[in-house]
Scaffold this active site. Structure first.
Site, PDB file in Angstrom:
ATOM      1  N   LYS A  83     -11.384  -3.802   1.774  1.00 55.72           N
ATOM      2  CA  LYS A  83     -10.134  -3.013   2.149  1.00 55.72           C
ATOM      3  C   LYS A  83     -10.379  -1.491   2.235  1.00 55.72           C
ATOM      4  O   LYS A  83     -10.583  -0.846   1.185  1.00 55.72           O
ATOM      5  CB  LYS A  83      -9.021  -3.566   1.188  1.00 55.72           C
TER       6      LYS A  83
HETATM    7  C1  E4P Z   1      -1.423  -6.163   1.343  1.00 53.33           C
HETATM    8  O1  E4P Z   1      -2.553  -6.252   1.641  1.00 53.33           O
HETATM    9  C2  E4P Z   1      -0.938  -5.322   0.145  1.00 53.33           C
HETATM   10  O2  E4P Z   1      -1.828  -5.472  -0.749  1.00 53.33           O
HETATM   11  C3  E4P Z   1       0.513  -5.408   0.055  1.00 53.33           C
HETATM   12  O3  E4P Z   1       1.032  -6.440   0.764  1.00 53.33           O
HETATM   13  C4  E4P Z   1       1.377  -4.379  -0.421  1.00 53.33           C
HETATM   14  O4  E4P Z   1       2.753  -4.665  -0.687  1.00 53.33           O
HETATM   15  P1  E4P Z   1       3.771  -4.053  -1.454  1.00 53.33           P
HETATM   16  O5  E4P Z   1       4.441  -3.186  -0.411  1.00 53.33           O
HETATM   17  O6  E4P Z   1       4.735  -4.948  -2.002  1.00 53.33           O
HETATM   18  O7  E4P Z   1       2.994  -3.237  -2.440  1.00 53.33           O
END
Ligand code: E4P
Length: 221
Positions: A83
């Site tokens: 990522k």
């Molecule tokens: C996606 O890959 C992220 O890890 C995640 O959905 C972030 O979400 P949040 O806004 O709940 O932190």
């Protein structure tokens, strides 16, 4: 549509995976920080648990640092997806890492244009964060709808992975928009299973069954 869990919590991953609901997992530094255990150890354990892609995020901010971290992460398990944030250095790293055959999930996407650039750089997954856009008064799902349309128009290989999902309605809307994947906290997947009429319906069936066992006369009596 594929459903991923957005968590680094092994217990939740195991519990929901046993029901056959987990197509993959996404993590991020915040989610990893909440769990016990060292980062790479945790990634290996999640990768063993899940028969699907597991996103693990780099924390370097420069191209070389991201590429070095990506190489380490990719060696941990065959289902690791690296990522990388959608910064200029991140896009450059996406190109380098993906051209070595390592799948990249470009994260922190808040506009369709950022997503388009991520696809161009070689991303396998584009992660628009819809809940965080809703939080600031924008319509997060618009970015998903735009990205799905762009992907269809040009046959892009990058899959639209909807992140920052806060409730079951987000999953439903992502599915209707034609997103490839939605990743969600375990609590959202739990809530998707629930309906008060299922609970009351089941209770009535069981009560009727018990009452009938006690009160119904036998056919042969
Ligand atoms: C996606 O890959 C992220 O890890 C995640 O959905 C972030 O979400 P949040 O806004 O709940 O932190």
């Amino acid at each position: 549509m594929k459903l991923y869990l957005d968590t680094a919590n092994l217990e939740s991953i195991r519990r929901l995976n046993r029901m056959g609901l987990v197509d993959g997992v996404t993590t991020n530094p915040t989610l990893v920080a909440k769990e016990p255990g060292e980062f790479e150890e945790l990634v290996v354990a999640i990768c063993k648990e899940v028969n699907g892609p597991v996103s693990a995020e780099v924390v370097s901010q420069d191209h070389d640092g991201m590429v070095a971290e990506a190489a380490r992460l990719a060696r941990l398990a065959p289902n690791v997806v690296v990522k990388i944030p959608v910064t200029p250095e991140g896009l450059r790293a996406t190109k380098t890492v993906s051209s070595k055959g390592v799948p990249v999930n470009v994260t922190l996407v808040f506009s369709a244009n950022q997503g388009l650039l991520a696809a161009k750089a070689g991303a396998s997954y584009i992660s628009p964060f819809i809940g965080r856009l809703d939080d600031i008064g924008q319509r997060g799902m618009q970015v998903v709808e735009d990205l799905v349309a762009i992907r269809r128009n040009y046959g892009l290989k990058a899959q639209v992975l909807v992140g920052s999902v806060r409730h079951p309605q987000h999953v439903l809307e992502a599915a209707k928009a034609g997103a490839d994947i939605a990743t969600m906290p375990p609590e959202v997947m739990d809530r998707m299973m629930q309906h008060p009429l299922t609970d009351s319906g089941l209770k009535r069936f069981l009560d009727d069954w018990q009452r009938a066992k006690k009160e119904k006369p036998s056919l042969t009596a």
